[in-house]
Design a protein around this motif. Structure first.
Motif, PDB file in Angstrom:
ATOM      1  N   ASP A   1      69.884   0.196  38.172  1.00  0.00           N
ATOM      2  CA  ASP A   1      68.748   1.100  38.369  1.00  0.00           C
ATOM      3  C   ASP A   1      67.415   0.371  38.291  1.00  0.00           C
ATOM      4  O   ASP A   1      66.368   0.989  38.527  1.00  0.00           O
ATOM      5  CB  ASP A   1      68.755   2.204  37.297  1.00  0.00           C
ATOM      6  N   LEU A   2      67.414  -0.913  37.954  1.00  0.00           N
ATOM      7  CA  LEU A   2      66.182  -1.628  37.639  1.00  0.00           C
ATOM      8  C   LEU A   2      65.764  -2.595  38.740  1.00  0.00           C
ATOM      9  O   LEU A   2      66.602  -3.260  39.362  1.00  0.00           O
ATOM     10  CB  LEU A   2      66.350  -2.408  36.329  1.00  0.00           C
ATOM     11  N   THR A   3      64.446  -2.701  38.916  1.00  0.00           N
ATOM     12  CA  THR A   3      63.847  -3.673  39.827  1.00  0.00           C
ATOM     13  C   THR A   3      62.807  -4.474  39.056  1.00  0.00           C
ATOM     14  O   THR A   3      61.936  -3.888  38.397  1.00  0.00           O
ATOM     15  CB  THR A   3      63.168  -2.976  41.018  1.00  0.00           C
ATOM     16  N   LEU A   4      62.900  -5.791  39.126  1.00  0.00           N
ATOM     17  CA  LEU A   4      61.928  -6.646  38.439  1.00  0.00           C
ATOM     18  C   LEU A   4      60.582  -6.531  39.138  1.00  0.00           C
ATOM     19  O   LEU A   4      60.483  -6.741  40.354  1.00  0.00           O
ATOM     20  CB  LEU A   4      62.407  -8.096  38.444  1.00  0.00           C
ATOM     21  N   VAL A   5      59.535  -6.207  38.376  1.00  0.00           N
ATOM     22  CA  VAL A   5      58.209  -6.052  38.978  1.00  0.00           C
ATOM     23  C   VAL A   5      57.174  -7.015  38.409  1.00  0.00           C
ATOM     24  O   VAL A   5      56.104  -7.186  38.988  1.00  0.00           O
ATOM     25  CB  VAL A   5      57.707  -4.601  38.836  1.00  0.00           C
ATOM     26  N   SER A   6      57.452  -7.616  37.270  1.00  0.00           N
ATOM     27  CA  SER A   6      56.500  -8.568  36.703  1.00  0.00           C
ATOM     28  C   SER A   6      57.215  -9.448  35.696  1.00  0.00           C
ATOM     29  O   SER A   6      58.166  -9.007  35.040  1.00  0.00           O
ATOM     30  CB  SER A   6      55.343  -7.838  36.017  1.00  0.00           C
ATOM     31  N   GLN A   7      56.767 -10.708  35.578  1.00  0.00           N
ATOM     32  CA  GLN A   7      57.306 -11.573  34.538  1.00  0.00           C
ATOM     33  C   GLN A   7      56.345 -12.725  34.293  1.00  0.00           C
ATOM     34  O   GLN A   7      55.533 -13.083  35.132  1.00  0.00           O
ATOM     35  CB  GLN A   7      58.692 -12.097  34.904  1.00  0.00           C
ATOM     36  N   ILE A   8      56.430 -13.273  33.099  1.00  0.00           N
ATOM     37  CA  ILE A   8      55.712 -14.499  32.779  1.00  0.00           C
ATOM     38  C   ILE A   8      56.703 -15.464  32.160  1.00  0.00           C
ATOM     39  O   ILE A   8      57.726 -15.051  31.610  1.00  0.00           O
ATOM     40  CB  ILE A   8      54.534 -14.258  31.813  1.00  0.00           C
ATOM     41  N   GLY A   9      56.410 -16.751  32.274  1.00  0.00           N
ATOM     42  CA  GLY A   9      57.262 -17.759  31.675  1.00  0.00           C
ATOM     43  C   GLY A   9      56.796 -18.140  30.280  1.00  0.00           C
ATOM     44  O   GLY A   9      56.171 -17.337  29.575  1.00  0.00           O
ATOM     45  N   TYR A  10      57.068 -19.364  29.886  1.00  0.00           N
ATOM     46  CA  TYR A  10      56.762 -19.828  28.531  1.00  0.00           C
ATOM     47  C   TYR A  10      55.283 -19.653  28.231  1.00  0.00           C
ATOM     48  O   TYR A  10      54.413 -20.193  28.925  1.00  0.00           O
ATOM     49  CB  TYR A  10      57.169 -21.279  28.371  1.00  0.00           C
ATOM     50  N   THR A  11      54.993 -18.876  27.185  1.00  0.00           N
ATOM     51  CA  THR A  11      53.618 -18.592  26.789  1.00  0.00           C
ATOM     52  C   THR A  11      53.535 -18.618  25.273  1.00  0.00           C
ATOM     53  O   THR A  11      53.957 -17.669  24.603  1.00  0.00           O
ATOM     54  CB  THR A  11      53.176 -17.204  27.295  1.00  0.00           C
ATOM     55  N   PRO A  12      53.039 -19.713  24.677  1.00  0.00           N
ATOM     56  CA  PRO A  12      52.956 -19.775  23.212  1.00  0.00           C
ATOM     57  C   PRO A  12      51.994 -18.729  22.670  1.00  0.00           C
ATOM     58  O   PRO A  12      51.095 -18.248  23.381  1.00  0.00           O
ATOM     59  CB  PRO A  12      52.454 -21.192  22.942  1.00  0.00           C
ATOM     60  N   ALA A  13      52.178 -18.367  21.408  1.00  0.00           N
ATOM     61  CA  ALA A  13      51.349 -17.332  20.796  1.00  0.00           C
ATOM     62  C   ALA A  13      49.871 -17.698  20.823  1.00  0.00           C
ATOM     63  O   ALA A  13      49.017 -16.804  20.838  1.00  0.00           O
ATOM     64  CB  ALA A  13      51.809 -17.080  19.363  1.00  0.00           C
ATOM     65  N   SER A  14      49.553 -18.989  20.859  1.00  0.00           N
ATOM     66  CA  SER A  14      48.154 -19.420  20.885  1.00  0.00           C
ATOM     67  C   SER A  14      47.440 -18.970  22.159  1.00  0.00           C
ATOM     68  O   SER A  14      46.205 -18.944  22.205  1.00  0.00           O
ATOM     69  CB  SER A  14      48.070 -20.939  20.757  1.00  0.00           C
ATOM     70  N   GLN A  15      48.212 -18.620  23.195  1.00  0.00           N
ATOM     71  CA  GLN A  15      47.617 -18.166  24.447  1.00  0.00           C
ATOM     72  C   GLN A  15      47.558 -16.637  24.541  1.00  0.00           C
ATOM     73  O   GLN A  15      47.066 -16.098  25.522  1.00  0.00           O
ATOM     74  CB  GLN A  15      48.406 -18.729  25.631  1.00  0.00           C
ATOM     75  N   TRP A  16      48.071 -15.927  23.529  1.00  0.00           N
ATOM     76  CA  TRP A  16      47.995 -14.467  23.511  1.00  0.00           C
ATOM     77  C   TRP A  16      46.658 -14.052  22.901  1.00  0.00           C
ATOM     78  O   TRP A  16      45.912 -14.880  22.341  1.00  0.00           O
ATOM     79  CB  TRP A  16      49.146 -13.886  22.703  1.00  0.00           C
ATOM     80  N   GLN A  17      46.338 -12.776  22.989  1.00  0.00           N
ATOM     81  CA  GLN A  17      45.089 -12.264  22.439  1.00  0.00           C
ATOM     82  C   GLN A  17      45.272 -11.952  20.953  1.00  0.00           C
ATOM     83  O   GLN A  17      46.336 -11.465  20.550  1.00  0.00           O
ATOM     84  CB  GLN A  17      44.685 -10.973  23.163  1.00  0.00           C
ATOM     85  N   PRO A  18      44.254 -12.191  20.135  1.00  0.00           N
ATOM     86  CA  PRO A  18      44.347 -11.783  18.727  1.00  0.00           C
ATOM     87  C   PRO A  18      44.518 -10.271  18.623  1.00  0.00           C
ATOM     88  O   PRO A  18      43.980  -9.511  19.422  1.00  0.00           O
ATOM     89  CB  PRO A  18      43.001 -12.230  18.138  1.00  0.00           C
ATOM     90  N   ALA A  19      45.298  -9.842  17.632  1.00  0.00           N
ATOM     91  CA  ALA A  19      45.492  -8.421  17.363  1.00  0.00           C
ATOM     92  C   ALA A  19      45.268  -8.177  15.888  1.00  0.00           C
ATOM     93  O   ALA A  19      45.128  -9.120  15.094  1.00  0.00           O
ATOM     94  CB  ALA A  19      46.895  -7.978  17.777  1.00  0.00           C
ATOM     95  N   SER A  20      45.242  -6.913  15.493  1.00  0.00           N
ATOM     96  CA  SER A  20      45.034  -6.604  14.085  1.00  0.00           C
ATOM     97  C   SER A  20      46.145  -7.196  13.230  1.00  0.00           C
ATOM     98  O   SER A  20      45.938  -7.543  12.074  1.00  0.00           O
ATOM     99  CB  SER A  20      44.966  -5.095  13.883  1.00  0.00           C
TER     100      SER A  20
END
Length: 351
Positions: free
Chosen positions: A162-181
Motif C-alpha cells: 500500500d506504500l509509495t516512497l515519497v521522500s528520504q534522506i541519507g546519513y545525517t548526523p545529529a549535528s546537522q539537525w535543528q536544536p529542539a527543546s
C-alpha cells in the motif's frame, strides 16, 4: 561506516518521523514523528494528562482503545523501535503490523495496528514532516512513504504494497539537525500532488548510534479539517481521575510492594528503564521505590512518579494518580538515566 552512509541519498519529497511531543514530554529517550503526529504520540499529546477521561471513548475512540490496551504505549511514545534488523524491514515487519513495528517491545504497541477512524491531521499536498530525536542519535537514513490512492486507513490494515516512497534522506548526523527543546529535530519536505481525502504516512528512521529502526504511522487528511482537538497535554499535570480505588476497609496485614526493573533502551552515555510496582496481599495507597546504582549512574528524568536523587541513588514516589494499587495489582513508572546502563539495587515500600 555503514553502507547507508556511503549511499547517502538526497532529499526526495516527503516526510519523516520524530518524538510524539511538543516541547515537553513524559519520556525522552529516543524519538518519534511529531508532525503529523504518530498514532501513539498523538494519543499521548491529547490525553496524557487525563488518560482516563470517559469522554475520550466518544471523542477519540481509537486512542481510547489504545490507552485501554496498554497505557505504556503512549507514556513511551518515543520507544517504538526494533534492533538488529540489518535493514530488512519487510522481512521482519509483517503486513498488518507496520504501525506496531512488527509487535515491537513484546507487543506493547499492538493497538497502533488496530484498523479504524484514527484522528487525522489536516495537511496540504506540500508540507514538511517533522521528526524529533530526543537522544540526538542522528540518522543513517529516514524514509517517508504515503499510502496509495484508494487506500482507506479506516477500513484496511496497512500492507507494504500500500506504500509509495515519497521522500528520504541519507546519513545525517545529529549535528546537522535543528536544536529542539529536548535533543534535535529535522524537517523533511513532502510533496504529494493531486491527493485529497484520507491517507497515512509511514516513516522509517534508522538511527545512527546502533542498528535501531523506528516505525511511525501518521494519519492525515489532505485538504481536510481536523476534528475538535482536546486541550494540549501538559505532561507535568497528572490526570485528575485515579486509575484504581482501594477498598474502604483494607484487609488485615501490612502494606507491602515489590518493584521489578526492566531496561527499555540504551545508547552511548544513557539509558531508559521501566519499573513495575506490584502491591502485596492488601491494597496500598502510596509507594516509594529506591534505586541504587553501583557505578555512578544517575537518574535524570522520571514519568508516572516523582523523584529525588542523591548521587547514584534515586527515590521515586508515586504520582498523585497512581499511588492507590489494589492487592496483587501493578502500576509502572519510567525513567531516563546517564551513564552505562546497569541494573540497580531496587527496594519498594508501601503504605
Amino acid at each position: 561506516m555503514r553502507i547507508a552512509r556511503l549511499l547517502a541519498v538526497p532529499l526526495i519529497a516527503l516526510a519523516a518521523a520524530i518524538v510524539v511531543l511538543l516541547p515537553t514530554s513524559p519520556a525522552s529517550a529516543h524519538g518519534s514523528v511529531i508532525n503529523p503526529a504518530s498514532r501513539n504520540y498523538g494519543c499521548w499529546e491529547r490525553w496524557g494528562s487525563r488518560f482516563q477521561a470517559p469522554e475520550m471513548a466518544t471523542e477519540d475512540p481509537m486512542c481510547w482503545q489504545a490507552w485501554q490496551a496498554n497505557p505504556n504505549a503512549m507514556w513511551n511514545w518515543n520507544g517504538l523501535y526494533r534492533e538488529n534488523l540489518a535493514g530488512n524491514h519487510q522481512a521482519n515487519v509483517p503486513d498488518g503490523q507496520l504501525c506496531s513495528g512488527g509487535h515491537a517491545e513484546g507487543g506493547r504497541y499492538n493497538a497502533m495496528d488496530t484498523v479504524g477512524n484514527w484522528r487525522a491531521a489536516s495537511v496540504s499536498t506540500s508540507f514538511s514532516l517533522r521528526l524529533q530525536d530526543q537522544a540526538s542519535h542522528g540518522a543513517d537514513y529516514i524514509r517517508v512513504y504515503v499510502t496509495r490512492s484508494g487506500y482507506d486507513p479506516t477500513t484496511q490494515p496497512l500492507r507494504w504494497s500500500d506504500l509509495t516512497l515519497v521522500s528520504q534522506i541519507g546519513y545525517t548526523p545529529a549535528s546537522q539537525w535543528q536544536p529542539a527543546s529536548q535533543g534535535v529535530q529535522i524537517d523533511i519536505p513532502v510533496s504529494v500532488p493531486a491527493r485529497s481525502g484520507r491517507a497515512m504516512f509511514y516513516t522509517i528512521w534508522q538511527a545512527s548510534h546502533m542498528d535501531q529502526s523506528y516505525y511511525f504511522c501518521s494519519d492525515v487528511n489532505f485538504g481536510g479539517s481536523n476534528p475538535t482537538t482536546p486541550p494540549t497535554n501538559n505532561p507535568t499535570t497528572p490526570p485528575t481521575t485515579q486509575p484504581t480505588t482501594p477498598p474502604t476497609t483494607p484487609p488485615a496485614g501490612s502494606a507491602s510492594c515489590t518493584a521489578a526493573y526492566t531496561q527499555a533502551g540504551a545508547w552511548t552515555g544513557g539509558f531508559q528503564a521501566d519499573v513495575r510496582v506490584t502491591a502485596g496481599s492488601r491494597a496500598i495507597t502510596a509507594w516509594t521505590v529506591t534505586l541504587t546504582y553501583a557505578n555512578g549512574q544517575q537518574v535524570t528524568q522520571v514519568w508516572n512518579g516523582t523523584a529525588t536523587t542523591s548521587g547514584s541513588t534515586a527515590t521515586v514516589r508515586n504520582a498523585g494518580y497512581n499511588g492507590s494499587v489494589a492487592a496483587g495489582a501493578s502500576t509502572t513508572f519510567g525513567l531516563l538515566g546517564s551513564g552505562t546502563s546497569a541494573t540497580p539495587t531496587v527496594t519498594c515500600a508501601a503504605t
